[in-house]
Enzyme design. Structure first.
Site, mmCIF file in Angstrom:
data_model
loop_
_atom_site.group_PDB
_atom_site.id
_atom_site.type_symbol
_atom_site.label_atom_id
_atom_site.label_comp_id
_atom_site.label_asym_id
_atom_site.label_seq_id
_atom_site.Cartn_x
_atom_site.Cartn_y
_atom_site.Cartn_z
ATOM 1 N N LYS A 1 0.829 -1.220 0.000
ATOM 2 C CA LYS A 1 0.000 0.000 0.000
ATOM 3 C C LYS A 1 0.858 1.262 0.000
ATOM 4 C CE LYS A 1 -3.501 -2.007 3.029
ATOM 5 N NZ LYS A 1 -4.321 -1.681 4.208
ATOM 6 N N LYS B 1 2.261 2.637 2.310
ATOM 7 C CA LYS B 1 1.875 3.437 3.485
ATOM 8 C C LYS B 1 2.911 3.200 4.587
ATOM 9 C CE LYS B 1 -3.263 3.375 3.510
ATOM 10 N NZ LYS B 1 -4.440 2.900 4.298
HETATM 11 N N1 C2G Z 1 -13.137 3.922 6.825
HETATM 12 C C1 C2G Z 1 -14.384 4.548 6.946
HETATM 13 N N2 C2G Z 1 -14.439 5.894 7.074
HETATM 14 C C2 C2G Z 1 -13.302 6.637 7.098
HETATM 15 C C3 C2G Z 1 -12.040 6.012 6.985
HETATM 16 C C4 C2G Z 1 -11.980 4.632 6.849
HETATM 17 O O1 C2G Z 1 -15.426 3.869 6.935
HETATM 18 N N3 C2G Z 1 -13.395 7.985 7.226
HETATM 19 C C5 C2G Z 1 -13.109 2.461 6.679
HETATM 20 C C6 C2G Z 1 -12.477 2.010 5.361
HETATM 21 O O2 C2G Z 1 -13.437 2.022 4.310
HETATM 22 C C7 C2G Z 1 -12.031 0.594 5.717
HETATM 23 C C8 C2G Z 1 -11.666 0.707 7.208
HETATM 24 O O3 C2G Z 1 -12.300 1.910 7.701
HETATM 25 O O4 C2G Z 1 -13.109 -0.326 5.560
HETATM 26 C C9 C2G Z 1 -10.174 0.808 7.435
HETATM 27 O O5 C2G Z 1 -9.685 1.886 6.677
HETATM 28 P P1 C2G Z 1 -8.105 1.911 6.330
HETATM 29 O O6 C2G Z 1 -7.339 1.688 7.571
HETATM 30 O O7 C2G Z 1 -7.853 3.127 5.496
HETATM 31 O O8 C2G Z 1 -7.964 0.587 5.450
HETATM 32 P P2 C2G Z 1 -7.473 0.496 3.932
HETATM 33 O O9 C2G Z 1 -6.175 1.192 3.773
HETATM 34 O O10 C2G Z 1 -8.615 0.882 3.093
HETATM 35 O O11 C2G Z 1 -7.127 -1.076 3.812
HETATM 36 O O12 C2G Z 1 -7.442 -5.479 2.137
HETATM 37 C C10 C2G Z 1 -8.161 -4.287 2.407
HETATM 38 C C11 C2G Z 1 -7.235 -3.207 2.903
HETATM 39 O O13 C2G Z 1 -6.425 -3.682 3.954
HETATM 40 C C12 C2G Z 1 -8.041 -1.998 3.361
#
Ligand code: C2G
Length: 151
Positions: free
Chosen positions: A45, A47
């Site tokens: 990612k 990140k």
């Molecule tokens: N999320 C949300 N609202 C936000 C931020 C995040 O609903 N304002 C949700 C995202 O849609 C996700 C979860 O919180 O379902 C975790 O977000 P992230 O940590 O950003 O995860 P991500 O980088 O999208 O990784 O295999 C899938 C990946 O690991 C997802």
């Protein structure tokens, strides 16, 4: 017992994450969070998280909606996770809408929940950086006004 799984980085834990976890748990009785490892975040990612995997895991485990935290180490593990953890429902925020529909082939319900629009870990970092920059420039300006060398 209905078992739910969701995946994510969950860095700089915020109320958008909590909103997702609360609604995911409401879809069943037992919620598993597959938490992206530090290596997965960096290699897949691009990140660099503020908190390590262990720190992010500790935070998630303290949330009442979360029953188990496992590592997410590859994009491919979702199919086997469905069977290994006897998952009924797979949940993600709708920024991933459509990306994981293939998991229906493994017998899981796939649900995309609306994201909490106004908050994100990257927004938090940007806002905090901007605030720190403004503070620093104010301090420098004040120093210039009070520095006896400027009289
Ligand atoms: N999320 C949300 N609202 C936000 C931020 C995040 O609903 N304002 C949700 C995202 O849609 C996700 C979860 O919180 O379902 C975790 O977000 P992230 O940590 O950003 O995860 P991500 O980088 O999208 O990784 O295999 C899938 C990946 O690991 C997802």
């Amino acid at each position: 017992m209905k078992r739910v799984i969701t995946y994510g980085t969950y860095d700089l834990l915020h109320y958008g994450h909590i909103n997702l976890l609360r609604r995911a748990k409401a879809l069943g009785d037992y919620l598993i969070v597959a938490l992206s490892s530090d290596e997965f975040n960096w290699n897949e990612k691009h990140k660099k998280t503020y908190f390590t995997y262990e720190q992010r895991k500790q935070l998630l485990e303290s949330i009442r909606y979360v029953d188990l935290v496992i590592p997410e180490e590859s994009w491919q593990q979702k199919r086997s996770d469905i069977h290994e953890y006897h998952i009924d429902t797979f949940v993600m925020g709708d920024d991933w809408k459509g990306k994981f529909d293939f998991l229906k082939e493994e017998g899981a319900e796939v649900v995309y929940l609306p994201r909490t629009p106004e908050i994100s870990s990257s927004k938090m970092k940007h806002d905090l950086y901007d605030a720190a920059s403004i503070e620093e420039s104010k301090t420098n300006h004040d120093d210039l006004n009070t520095d006896p060398g400027n009289v």
